[in-house]
Design an enzyme around this catalytic site. Structure first.
Site, PDB file in Angstrom:
ATOM      1  N   LYS A  69       0.908  -1.260   0.141  1.00  0.00           N
ATOM      2  CA  LYS A  69       0.009  -0.061   0.033  1.00  0.00           C
ATOM      3  C   LYS A  69       0.977   1.274   0.036  1.00  0.00           C
ATOM      4  O   LYS A  69       0.687   2.288  -0.858  1.00  0.00           O
ATOM      5  CB  LYS A  69      -1.098   0.167   1.183  1.00  0.00           C
ATOM      6  CG  LYS A  69      -1.907  -1.110   1.306  1.00  0.00           C
ATOM      7  CD  LYS A  69      -2.836  -0.937   2.448  1.00  0.00           C
ATOM      8  CE  LYS A  69      -2.164  -0.789   3.879  1.00  0.00           C
ATOM      9  NZ  LYS A  69      -1.820  -2.342   4.312  1.00  0.00           N
ATOM     10  N   ARG A 100      -9.899   0.717   8.401  1.00  0.00           N
ATOM     11  CA  ARG A 100      -9.491  -0.513   8.699  1.00  0.00           C
ATOM     12  C   ARG A 100     -10.348  -1.399   9.364  1.00  0.00           C
ATOM     13  O   ARG A 100     -10.304  -2.801   9.606  1.00  0.00           O
ATOM     14  CB  ARG A 100      -8.260  -0.487   9.666  1.00  0.00           C
ATOM     15  CG  ARG A 100      -6.874  -0.732   8.729  1.00  0.00           C
ATOM     16  CD  ARG A 100      -5.908  -0.636   9.893  1.00  0.00           C
ATOM     17  NE  ARG A 100      -4.632  -1.417   9.519  1.00  0.00           N
ATOM     18  CZ  ARG A 100      -3.463  -0.628   9.026  1.00  0.00           C
ATOM     19  NH1 ARG A 100      -3.641   0.392   8.808  1.00  0.00           N
ATOM     20  NH2 ARG A 100      -2.552  -1.527   8.909  1.00  0.00           N
ATOM     21  N   ARG A 125      10.957  -5.739   5.244  1.00  0.00           N
ATOM     22  CA  ARG A 125      10.940  -4.588   5.567  1.00  0.00           C
ATOM     23  C   ARG A 125      11.470  -4.192   6.874  1.00  0.00           C
ATOM     24  O   ARG A 125      12.092  -3.173   7.227  1.00  0.00           O
ATOM     25  CB  ARG A 125       9.454  -4.055   5.249  1.00  0.00           C
ATOM     26  CG  ARG A 125       9.113  -2.624   5.588  1.00  0.00           C
ATOM     27  CD  ARG A 125       7.879  -2.200   5.353  1.00  0.00           C
ATOM     28  NE  ARG A 125       6.723  -2.815   6.112  1.00  0.00           N
ATOM     29  CZ  ARG A 125       5.471  -2.869   6.137  1.00  0.00           C
ATOM     30  NH1 ARG A 125       5.121  -2.279   4.994  1.00  0.00           N
ATOM     31  NH2 ARG A 125       4.759  -3.547   6.940  1.00  0.00           N
ATOM     32  N   ARG A 156      11.353  -1.071  11.124  1.00  0.00           N
ATOM     33  CA  ARG A 156      10.003  -0.921  12.008  1.00  0.00           C
ATOM     34  C   ARG A 156       9.715  -1.833  12.855  1.00  0.00           C
ATOM     35  O   ARG A 156       9.847  -3.141  12.725  1.00  0.00           O
ATOM     36  CB  ARG A 156       8.725  -1.104  11.037  1.00  0.00           C
ATOM     37  CG  ARG A 156       7.834   0.198  10.847  1.00  0.00           C
ATOM     38  CD  ARG A 156       7.148  -0.081   9.694  1.00  0.00           C
ATOM     39  NE  ARG A 156       5.881  -0.856  10.141  1.00  0.00           N
ATOM     40  CZ  ARG A 156       4.749  -0.628   9.435  1.00  0.00           C
ATOM     41  NH1 ARG A 156       4.697  -0.135   8.376  1.00  0.00           N
ATOM     42  NH2 ARG A 156       3.585  -1.083   9.925  1.00  0.00           N
ATOM     43  N   ARG A 212      -0.844  -9.110  13.020  1.00  0.00           N
ATOM     44  CA  ARG A 212      -1.591  -8.105  12.349  1.00  0.00           C
ATOM     45  C   ARG A 212      -2.337  -8.857  11.093  1.00  0.00           C
ATOM     46  O   ARG A 212      -3.515  -8.308  10.837  1.00  0.00           O
ATOM     47  CB  ARG A 212      -0.494  -7.444  11.657  1.00  0.00           C
ATOM     48  CG  ARG A 212       0.206  -6.204  12.717  1.00  0.00           C
ATOM     49  CD  ARG A 212       1.506  -5.732  12.549  1.00  0.00           C
ATOM     50  NE  ARG A 212       1.517  -4.947  10.991  1.00  0.00           N
ATOM     51  CZ  ARG A 212       2.750  -4.958  10.565  1.00  0.00           C
ATOM     52  NH1 ARG A 212       3.892  -5.572  11.023  1.00  0.00           N
ATOM     53  NH2 ARG A 212       2.631  -4.059   9.517  1.00  0.00           N
TER      54      ARG A 212
HETATM   55  P1  AMP Z   1       0.301   0.356   8.888  1.00  0.00           P
HETATM   56  O1  AMP Z   1       1.669   1.367   8.896  1.00  0.00           O
HETATM   57  O2  AMP Z   1      -0.608   1.064   7.915  1.00  0.00           O
HETATM   58  O3  AMP Z   1       0.623  -0.987   8.570  1.00  0.00           O
HETATM   59  O4  AMP Z   1      -0.004   0.510  10.241  1.00  0.00           O
HETATM   60  C1  AMP Z   1       1.017   0.300  11.364  1.00  0.00           C
HETATM   61  C2  AMP Z   1      -0.115   0.248  12.628  1.00  0.00           C
HETATM   62  O5  AMP Z   1      -0.709   1.464  13.156  1.00  0.00           O
HETATM   63  C3  AMP Z   1      -1.207  -0.935  12.531  1.00  0.00           C
HETATM   64  O6  AMP Z   1      -0.565  -2.435  12.724  1.00  0.00           O
HETATM   65  C4  AMP Z   1      -2.281  -0.312  13.492  1.00  0.00           C
HETATM   66  O7  AMP Z   1      -1.680  -0.985  14.947  1.00  0.00           O
HETATM   67  C5  AMP Z   1      -1.938   1.087  13.448  1.00  0.00           C
HETATM   68  N1  AMP Z   1      -3.108   1.468  12.483  1.00  0.00           N
HETATM   69  C6  AMP Z   1      -2.726   2.224  11.422  1.00  0.00           C
HETATM   70  N2  AMP Z   1      -3.952   2.433  10.781  1.00  0.00           N
HETATM   71  C7  AMP Z   1      -5.036   2.207  11.623  1.00  0.00           C
HETATM   72  C8  AMP Z   1      -6.293   2.279  11.436  1.00  0.00           C
HETATM   73  N3  AMP Z   1      -6.781   3.079  10.468  1.00  0.00           N
HETATM   74  N4  AMP Z   1      -6.969   1.943  12.410  1.00  0.00           N
HETATM   75  C9  AMP Z   1      -6.502   1.365  13.530  1.00  0.00           C
HETATM   76  N5  AMP Z   1      -5.119   1.219  13.836  1.00  0.00           N
HETATM   77  C10 AMP Z   1      -4.348   1.898  12.756  1.00  0.00           C
END
Ligand code: AMP
Length: 191
Positions: A14, A89, A128, A134, A145
């Site tokens: 993404k 999400r 990654r 990260r 996740r």
């Molecule tokens: P990402 O970088 O999009 O993979 O997000 C990393 C982490 O941030 C996720 O595993 C969630 O813990 C949190 N997170 C990001 N976006 C959301 C969202 N829209 N709703 C809830 N938690 C989020």
């Protein structure tokens, strides 16, 4: 306005594809994951709360994340449109996004669904983790996740399908080929 949701499991690409989309189409990128990582780095109140959820691979509660997104949308430039990356999400977030955009007289045009097999997702997340450091890109958190993705996020596929907005994109192969497939879909919808 061209508002697009880029949708897919963790590791589906993404962020990578969003970067290419914003370069080509000039959309404003809203990545809730990036914003939360910024909040954590700043040690803000939201960052401290979010860190506890992110480190376990869980979602930050809807109430907090929807409030955060509403504030960001209020301040964001609105000439061209948005690419929403990592949001929504949950179904509740999807409904909230529709409502917030409606209040601004606009809506989501398409939800691009990046399809990647689970074994490849895990491989990409671990790679990654090594490259970016990260903290949530480790094997244990990656499995958590993905579990959260299947139970809480996947129902959004039906949500966008019912609205006639879901577009499946094969998310494997090289980055340029995936981007080409995305461009074909975007060009079709903005015509
Ligand atoms: P990402 O970088 O999009 O993979 O997000 C990393 C982490 O941030 C996720 O595993 C969630 O813990 C949190 N997170 C990001 N976006 C959301 C969202 N829209 N709703 C809830 N938690 C989020």
């Amino acid at each position: 306005m061209v508002n697009i949701v880029i949708f897919g499991a963790p590791g589906s690409g993404k962020g990578t594809q969003s970067d290419l989309i914003i370069q080509k189409y000039g959309l404003h990128h809203i990545s809730t994951g990036d914003i939360l990582r910024g909040e954590i780095a700043n040690k803000s109140e939201l960052g401290i709360i979010a860190e506890g959820f992110i480190s376990k691979g869980q979602l930050v509660p809807d109430e907090l994340i929807i409030r955060m997104l509403a504030e960001i949308l209020d301040k964001a430039p609105t000439e061209k449109g948005f690419i929403f990356d990592g949001f929504p999400r949950t179904l509740e977030q999807g409904e909230a996004l529709d409502k917030l955009l409606k209040e601004k007289g606009t809506c989501i045009l398409a939800a691009l669904n990046l399809e990647v097999e689970e074994s490849e997702l895990i491989e990409r997340i671990l790679k990654r983790g090594v490259l970016s450091g990260r903290k949530d890109d480790n094997l244990e958190t990656a499995h958590a996740r993905l579990k959260v993705y299947y139970s809480q996020t996947e129902p959004l596929k039906d949500f966008y399908k019912k609205q006639g907005k879901k577009i499946n994109i094969k998310g494997t192969g090289n980055i340029e080929d995936i981007f080409e497939r995305i461009c074909q879909s975007i060009d079709r919808i903005i015509k």
